[in-house]
Structure formats: C-alpha cells, structure tokens
Write a protein that holds these residues in place. Structure first.
Motif, PDB file in Angstrom:
ATOM      1  N   LEU A 126      32.679  23.623  -9.022  1.00 60.74           N
ATOM      2  CA  LEU A 126      33.101  22.358  -8.412  1.00 60.74           C
ATOM      3  C   LEU A 126      31.955  21.358  -8.277  1.00 60.74           C
ATOM      4  O   LEU A 126      32.159  20.258  -7.763  1.00 60.74           O
TER       5      LEU A 126
ATOM      6  N   LEU B  84      29.171   8.659  -4.955  1.00 60.41           N
ATOM      7  CA  LEU B  84      29.974   7.447  -4.760  1.00 60.41           C
ATOM      8  C   LEU B  84      30.166   7.091  -3.287  1.00 60.41           C
ATOM      9  O   LEU B  84      30.156   5.920  -2.923  1.00 60.41           O
TER      10      LEU B  84
ATOM     11  N   ILE C 282      33.748  14.984 -16.371  1.00 59.23           N
ATOM     12  CA  ILE C 282      34.724  13.919 -16.054  1.00 59.23           C
ATOM     13  C   ILE C 282      36.014  14.531 -15.508  1.00 59.23           C
ATOM     14  O   ILE C 282      36.598  14.032 -14.548  1.00 59.23           O
TER      15      ILE C 282
ATOM     16  N   MET D 191      35.338  15.544 -12.060  1.00 58.34           N
ATOM     17  CA  MET D 191      35.183  14.326 -11.257  1.00 58.34           C
ATOM     18  C   MET D 191      36.552  13.728 -10.906  1.00 58.34           C
ATOM     19  O   MET D 191      36.782  13.292  -9.782  1.00 58.34           O
ATOM     20  N   ARG D 192      37.460  13.772 -11.889  1.00 61.22           N
ATOM     21  CA  ARG D 192      38.799  13.203 -11.662  1.00 61.22           C
ATOM     22  C   ARG D 192      39.551  13.908 -10.553  1.00 61.22           C
ATOM     23  O   ARG D 192      40.410  13.322  -9.899  1.00 61.22           O
ATOM     24  N   ALA D 193      39.228  15.209 -10.361  1.00 65.40           N
ATOM     25  CA  ALA D 193      39.923  15.970  -9.312  1.00 65.40           C
ATOM     26  C   ALA D 193      39.559  15.467  -7.921  1.00 65.40           C
ATOM     27  O   ALA D 193      40.315  15.657  -6.980  1.00 65.40           O
ATOM     28  N   PHE D 194      38.382  14.850  -7.790  1.00 65.15           N
ATOM     29  CA  PHE D 194      37.917  14.418  -6.468  1.00 65.15           C
ATOM     30  C   PHE D 194      37.856  12.895  -6.319  1.00 65.15           C
ATOM     31  O   PHE D 194      38.155  12.362  -5.268  1.00 65.15           O
ATOM     32  N   VAL D 195      37.391  12.243  -7.367  1.00 62.34           N
ATOM     33  CA  VAL D 195      37.031  10.818  -7.259  1.00 62.34           C
ATOM     34  C   VAL D 195      38.222   9.925  -7.579  1.00 62.34           C
ATOM     35  O   VAL D 195      38.977  10.197  -8.507  1.00 62.34           O
ATOM     36  N   THR D 196      38.360   8.858  -6.800  1.00 54.68           N
ATOM     37  CA  THR D 196      39.377   7.845  -7.114  1.00 54.68           C
ATOM     38  C   THR D 196      38.674   6.493  -7.277  1.00 54.68           C
ATOM     39  O   THR D 196      37.505   6.351  -6.900  1.00 54.68           O
ATOM     40  N   PHE D 197      39.385   5.538  -7.791  1.00 51.18           N
ATOM     41  CA  PHE D 197      38.799   4.208  -7.995  1.00 51.18           C
ATOM     42  C   PHE D 197      38.445   3.568  -6.650  1.00 51.18           C
ATOM     43  O   PHE D 197      37.506   2.791  -6.542  1.00 51.18           O
TER      44      PHE D 197
END
Lengths: 221, 259
Positions: free
Chosen positions: A47, A57, A147, A150-156
C-alpha cells in the motif's frame, strides 16, 4: 499590475528551483520511510505508493513548499520593507500621498496568494512524479502499479485542497513579513530581528493554519 | 525574458501538470473509446463511482455514475430495481460481453477494494447494445447473514436451555444404544471365529447353492413340462374319492406291484 507580475515572478519563478529540489528529496524520504514502516508494522509494503501519494498531497507538498517560501520570500520581504522603513522611504511615500500598504503590501499579498497556489500545485505533482520514480527504482513498483495504487486512495479533491492550502499559506507570508517590516527598529540589528521574527512567526502560523485547514477540509471527505 | 512571460510559462506548466494528473486518476481521458451499459441492482455492496470494471480479471472500464431510481422497473421482467449503475467498458473488451453475461460485485486486494466483475457470455449469444439496461447479480449481504446466523444461534441456545432435561435424556439413551450396538458387534465378531459356526455357515452356503441350483432347474422347459403333467394328473385324480382309491389299491395286481 506590472508590480504584481514582478512580485509573482519573484515568488514563483525564482523560488521554483529550490522548492522542487527540496520536495523531490522529501518524496524520496516519504517513500523509503513509508516502506520501512509498512514492512515493520504490517509485513507488507503493497500500500506504500497510495499511502505516500496521499501523504504528499494532503500534507507534505503544500507545507514543505510554504515553509521554503517563507524562508526565501518572507525573509526577503521583511528585510526589504524593514530597510525601507529605517531609511524613511515609507515616510517619503506617505509624503508623496502614496499609501504604503497599497503600494507595498497589496502586490506582494496578491503575488504570494497566487504564487502559493501555483507552487503548491507544481510541487505536489512533481513530488508525486518523483515518488513514482523512487518507488520504481527502490521498491520495484512499475509506474502503472503506482498509479493504480494511488487511484485507490487519491482523489482530485486532494489536489484542490492542497492548492487551497498553498494559497492560504501564501497569504500568511506577506502579511507577517510586512507587519514586522513596518515595525522594524532602526539599524542593521533591527532589520535582522524583523527578518528573523517574520520567518519564525510565519512558520509557526503556517503549521497552525495547516492544522485548522486540515480539520476544516476533513469535513468534506 | 519578461516577468509576464515567466509567470505565463508557470501557469501553462501548472495546467499541463493538472491535465496529466487528471488523466492519471482517470478523471479526464480525451482518447477514451468506451461503451456504456446500465446495470440495475437492489444492493450494490459498497461499490463507488470510479470503481474498476473487470472482464475475466482484466480492468476494462469503471463505474461512471450511481443513480437512485425508486420507480424503475426492468423492461423485460417488470421487476422493481431501485439502483442504476452506469459503467463504461473499453471497446477492446466489448465483443466479449454477450446477452448472457453476468455482472457481479466483488472484493479484491488487501484493502478490500470493490470492483465490478463481468463474466463473458457465450459466443452464440448476441452482443450487448450501447446504453442497454441489464439486471446485475446482487452480492450476498454479509451483514444480513451474520445477523441471521446470530438470531439462529440465539434460538438454538434458547431451545437447548428450555429442553435441557429431555436433551440430556436423549443423549444418554443414544449413548446406551451405541454402547449396546458396540457390544453386539463385538459378540458377532467373537461368534464368527467359532469353528461350529463356521461349519454351520458353510453348510448353509451349500444348502443355498443347492437351492439355487434346484430353483434354476425348475425354470428349465423340461421341469415346466413335468410340472404341467403332474398338474394334469392331479386334476384327473381329483374326482376319485377314498373308497374308489381303496378299491383300486386292493386289486391284486396293484397290491402285488406296490408291496
């Protein structure tokens, strides 16, 4: 308007190299430390990319760039305004009918708010890219895996909040620096003290403001 | 270079980075060439907008939107389905989706990421159409199952508590029965080792074999014919009564032949 662009160039363009250099190293440390701790605690570093990306971020990118901006821009502003104060240039401006706050503070404030926003954005994304490279080289994660994780955790939304934080931190710097600059005591010692105080107070305020903003933004998740 | 140019370059650079970031997160994709399908569920098991869509384990799209529609009914069956999930599927995987494809909501990874799994349909079935509404397979409700099993366990415990005496009695009886059965088996084993019993069993086996042989012979055409003749003879002898038979047997010739 031209003054704003000049200040903006000073705040963003001239600060960019040092900020990028530092956040890249921060990314390296974040990835390596996250991996170390994950392996230690959960015996698995699967993870790490997502976790590190979120940490960068939500905290690292904005705060590190703001602290660097304080030490570079804040100190410069305090010294500049302080020097103007002890050489009575501010008094001269007043005599010419020019509002020193409008003439000195407003362009710097606007430039720092926009610059903080912009630098936070660039620093965060470059930091993420750097983290991706490090995880590829050190942890053997491909860029695709990074990526995906990252997509599993990060949002725009995380990037938007990071930029808003950058803008708020950017607003603190000129206000504090100009405050200490306008209250600068005479002599080189006074300028030095104003510069030191402005950097210390700005850094403390940025950390406190970071807590407040993080608390506020947590209501949007 | 003028300050305005430098600031402008910074803005352009930042914009490019934002576009790259949005592309990496899958929020923006100008090269996307995907088809859309609407899936109807009554329970979506925690799937979210942006969750991946997989065909045979390969990611081919994502959940585009989730819409609550309490009035919706399936066009073909008329079943009430309250949740419509719009998904996108890449063109490369579109031909694998057929009319009999099934849409499951699954769980993957260490963090339990939810995804939508599509089982490919048979090749003889027609392909799906863009925007078609399909009934998805509702995932099992683990929370409900746990709650039901908890209630069931409570009922069982209650029943055990209420009938504790009779249950203990039943268990004791069963225990005795099993003990007796075990004793009987042991006795049987012991008996089977006795030479006399072995002899009896062997004789029985011989008798059974003879019986089998005899019954087999009885089925032959000769035996059937003989039986028919005997039957005929008995029927012919039927009208004869005691005095007649006595008289017949007392005739000299017969008497001499018999004795």
């Amino acid at each position: 308007m031209k003054d704003i662009f000049v200040q903006l160039e000073f705040v963003t363009w001239q600060s960019l190299p040092v900020i990028l250099f530092c956040v890249c190293f921060a990314a390296v440390v974040t990835i390596i430390e996250s991996s170390f701790h994950m392996k230690l605690v959960v015996q698995n570093d699967a993870l790490v990319p997502g976790f590190a990306a979120l940490l960068i971020l939500r905290e690292l990118g904005a705060v590190v760039s703001a602290l660097l901006l304080t030490s570079r821009v804040g100190a410069g502003l305090a010294a500049e305004v302080g020097s103007m104060k002890i050489t009575e240039q501010i008094e001269a401006l007043k005599m010419l009918g020019i509002d020193p706050v409008r003439f000195l503070v407003v362009p710097r404030f606007v430039a720092c708010v926009i610059g903080g926003f912009l630098l936070s954005l660039i620093a965060n994304l470059v930091c993420l890219y750097c983290a991706m490279l490090v995880s590829e080289a050190k942890l053997s994660y491909s860029s695709g895996a990074f990526i995906t994780s990252m997509r599993a955790f990060v949002t725009f939304q995380d990037l938007v909040f990071a930029c808003l934080k950058g803008a708020c931190f950017g607003a603190v710097i000129p206000l504090v620096s100009c405050y200490f600059g306008f209250r600068c005591k005479s002599g080189a010692e006074g300028v030095g003290l104003a510069t030191t105080n402005s950097v210390v107070v700005s850094s403390v305020l940025i950390i406190v403001l970071d807590f407040v903003l993080t608390f506020l933004f947590s209501h949007f998740y | 270079m003028k300050p305005q140019t430098k600031v402008g370059l910074m803005f352009v650079g930042a914009l490019v980075l934002v576009v790259i970031f949005a592309f990496a997160l899958g929020k923006f994709n100008p090269f996307s060439d995907a088809h859309e399908v609407n899936l109807a569920y009554n329970f979506a098991g925690g799937i979210e907008v942006g969750s991946p869509v997989r065909v045979m384990g390969i990611k081919v799209g994502k959940v585009r939107s989730i819409e609550f529609n309490p009035e919706f009914k399936m066009p073909d069956t008329g079943e009430e389905v309250k949740l419509l999930i719009k998904i996108t599927v890449d063109k490369r995987a579109w031909s694998s989706l057929r009319a009999d494809s099934r849409f499951f909501i699954n769980l993957a990874g260490v963090i339990g990421e939810k995804f939508l799994e599509i089982s490919p349909g048979s090749s003889d079935k027609p392909e799906l159409t863009h925007g078609q509404v399909i009934r998805g397979e509702d995932p099992p409700r683990i929370d409900q199952m746990i709650s039901q099993s908890y209630a069931l366990a409570g009922k069982i415990l209650d029943m055990v508590n209420k009938n504790e005496g009779s249950m203990v009695e039943t268990i004791e009886t069963l225990n005795k029965l099993v003990t007796n059965f075990d004793k009987a088996l042991k006795q049987l084993e012991k008996t089977s080792r006795d030479p006399e019993v072995t002899k009896i069993v062997k004789n029985l086996s011989i008798i059974m074999s003879d019986g089998a042989f005899f019954s087999q012979k009885l089925r032959t055409p000769e035996a059937i014919e003989t039986m028919a003749l005997i039957n005929k003879l008995i029927k012919r002898l039927e009208p004869l009564d005691g005095p007649v038979i006595k008289k017949f047997l007392q005739q000299d010739g017969i008497k001499a032949k018999l004795f």
